[in-house]
Design a protein around this motif. Structure first.
Motif, mmCIF file in Angstrom:
data_model
loop_
_atom_site.group_PDB
_atom_site.id
_atom_site.type_symbol
_atom_site.label_atom_id
_atom_site.label_comp_id
_atom_site.label_asym_id
_atom_site.label_seq_id
_atom_site.Cartn_x
_atom_site.Cartn_y
_atom_site.Cartn_z
ATOM 1 N N VAL A 74 96.977 28.523 3.149
ATOM 2 C CA VAL A 74 96.614 27.223 4.725
ATOM 3 C C VAL A 74 98.487 26.266 4.682
ATOM 4 N N HIS A 75 98.161 25.681 6.023
ATOM 5 C CA HIS A 75 99.331 24.620 5.868
ATOM 6 C C HIS A 75 98.971 23.379 5.352
ATOM 7 N N PRO A 76 100.495 22.592 4.985
ATOM 8 C CA PRO A 76 99.858 21.974 3.813
ATOM 9 C C PRO A 76 99.230 20.429 4.318
ATOM 10 N N ASP A 77 99.018 19.639 5.583
ATOM 11 C CA ASP A 77 98.658 18.550 6.164
ATOM 12 C C ASP A 77 97.403 19.472 6.433
ATOM 13 N N ASN A 78 96.533 20.063 6.419
ATOM 14 C CA ASN A 78 95.467 20.896 6.400
ATOM 15 C C ASN A 78 94.551 20.227 5.029
ATOM 16 N N GLN A 79 94.273 18.864 4.365
ATOM 17 C CA GLN A 79 93.716 18.372 3.684
ATOM 18 C C GLN A 79 92.318 18.411 3.756
ATOM 19 N N PRO A 80 91.378 18.639 3.825
ATOM 20 C CA PRO A 80 89.914 19.200 4.045
ATOM 21 C C PRO A 80 90.023 20.851 3.839
ATOM 22 N N SER A 81 91.044 21.178 4.540
ATOM 23 C CA SER A 81 91.202 23.026 3.188
ATOM 24 C C SER A 81 91.568 23.486 2.332
ATOM 25 N N ILE A 82 92.546 21.991 2.123
ATOM 26 C CA ILE A 82 93.121 22.448 0.420
ATOM 27 C C ILE A 82 91.910 21.667 -0.006
ATOM 28 N N THR A 83 91.063 20.764 -0.260
ATOM 29 C CA THR A 83 89.908 20.481 -0.360
ATOM 30 C C THR A 83 88.680 21.983 -0.772
ATOM 31 N N LEU A 84 88.681 22.210 0.374
ATOM 32 C CA LEU A 84 87.414 23.070 -0.318
ATOM 33 C C LEU A 84 87.799 24.311 -1.218
ATOM 34 N N LEU A 85 89.428 24.308 -0.287
ATOM 35 C CA LEU A 85 89.721 25.619 -1.327
ATOM 36 C C LEU A 85 89.617 24.795 -2.871
ATOM 37 N N ARG A 86 89.819 23.922 -3.136
ATOM 38 C CA ARG A 86 90.004 23.764 -5.089
ATOM 39 C C ARG A 86 88.856 23.772 -4.837
ATOM 40 N N ARG A 87 87.469 22.950 -4.286
ATOM 41 C CA ARG A 87 86.371 23.533 -4.627
ATOM 42 C C ARG A 87 85.781 24.172 -5.210
ATOM 43 N N LEU A 88 85.787 25.734 -3.990
ATOM 44 C CA LEU A 88 85.902 27.113 -4.599
ATOM 45 C C LEU A 88 86.169 28.239 -5.399
ATOM 46 N N GLY A 89 87.387 27.081 -6.354
ATOM 47 C CA GLY A 89 87.852 27.215 -7.984
ATOM 48 C C GLY A 89 89.646 28.086 -7.412
ATOM 49 N N PHE A 90 89.841 28.185 -5.571
ATOM 50 C CA PHE A 90 91.373 28.195 -5.023
ATOM 51 C C PHE A 90 91.965 27.751 -6.178
ATOM 52 N N GLU A 91 93.645 28.204 -6.643
ATOM 53 C CA GLU A 91 94.339 27.482 -7.322
ATOM 54 C C GLU A 91 95.625 27.969 -6.557
ATOM 55 N N GLN A 92 96.389 26.604 -6.130
ATOM 56 C CA GLN A 92 97.569 26.253 -4.892
ATOM 57 C C GLN A 92 98.778 27.895 -6.131
ATOM 58 N N GLU A 93 99.383 28.183 -5.870
ATOM 59 C CA GLU A 93 100.870 29.427 -7.012
ATOM 60 C C GLU A 93 101.578 29.046 -5.914
ATOM 61 N N GLY A 94 101.545 28.487 -4.578
ATOM 62 C CA GLY A 94 103.076 28.024 -4.492
ATOM 63 C C GLY A 94 103.000 27.680 -2.660
ATOM 64 N N ARG A 95 104.547 27.945 -2.503
ATOM 65 C CA ARG A 95 104.766 27.408 -1.004
ATOM 66 C C ARG A 95 105.748 28.748 -0.256
ATOM 67 N N LEU A 96 104.894 28.300 0.884
ATOM 68 C CA LEU A 96 105.977 29.984 1.421
ATOM 69 C C LEU A 96 105.709 29.281 2.389
ATOM 70 N N ARG A 97 107.984 29.711 2.272
ATOM 71 C CA ARG A 97 109.314 28.706 3.129
ATOM 72 C C ARG A 97 108.837 29.155 4.750
ATOM 73 N N ASP A 98 108.359 28.348 5.645
ATOM 74 C CA ASP A 98 108.048 29.339 7.342
ATOM 75 C C ASP A 98 107.671 30.421 6.881
ATOM 76 N N GLY A 99 106.476 30.148 6.564
ATOM 77 C CA GLY A 99 105.610 30.979 6.472
ATOM 78 C C GLY A 99 104.681 31.189 7.682
ATOM 79 N N ALA A 100 104.926 30.915 9.103
ATOM 80 C CA ALA A 100 104.008 31.420 9.974
ATOM 81 C C ALA A 100 104.542 30.546 10.997
ATOM 82 N N ARG A 101 104.450 30.879 12.086
ATOM 83 C CA ARG A 101 104.899 30.202 13.533
ATOM 84 C C ARG A 101 103.578 30.068 14.383
#
Length: 122
Positions: A74-101
């Motif tokens: 997920v993009h770091p600015d997509n806070q609603p998606s980050i919140t949703l994932l955390r509510r579902l039990g997902f944990e952040q593991e890292g940052r993919l530098r330049d991971g999408a284009r």
């Protein structure tokens, strides 16, 4: 066995028009993992519909495909998606530098993972 992925369409109970999708793709059967993706029309966001859909998709993946790990990117600015994932039990593991284009430039992305722990397992 190669598995191209599974995608579900989301509709409201009272209407059969497509309002979003969610799915599991990028399967690695040997590692018992895949990636989850989803999108929902903006006017339906914030009502808990995607939470319900992703719970079902995650449960299906664990039950029918014996998945142990489900990743989300997920993009770091997509806070609603980050919140949703955390509510579902997902944990952040890292940052993919330049991971999408897109839009003519590269973007950092965040990697989240949901690890299945069966009931009674330590």
């Amino acid at each position: 066995m190669r598995h191209p992925g599974t995608r579900w369409g989301l509709c409201l109970r009272e209407d059969d028009r497509l309002i979003g999708t969610c799915g599991l793709f990028g399967w690695n059967a040997g590692w018992r993992q895949c990636t989850i993706g989803y999108e929902l029309l903006p006017r339906h966001q914030g009502a808990g519909l995607m939470h319900e859909a992703l719970q079902a998709a995650i449960g299906w993946g664990h039950e029918h495909r014996q998945l142990h790990r489900i990743e989300a990117i997920v993009h770091p600015d997509n806070q609603p998606s980050i919140t949703l994932l955390r509510r579902l039990g997902f944990e952040q593991e890292g940052r993919l530098r330049d991971g999408a284009r897109w839009g003519g430039r590269f973007h950092d992305m965040l990697l989240f993972a949901h690890i299945h722990t069966p009931a009674g397992a330590a």
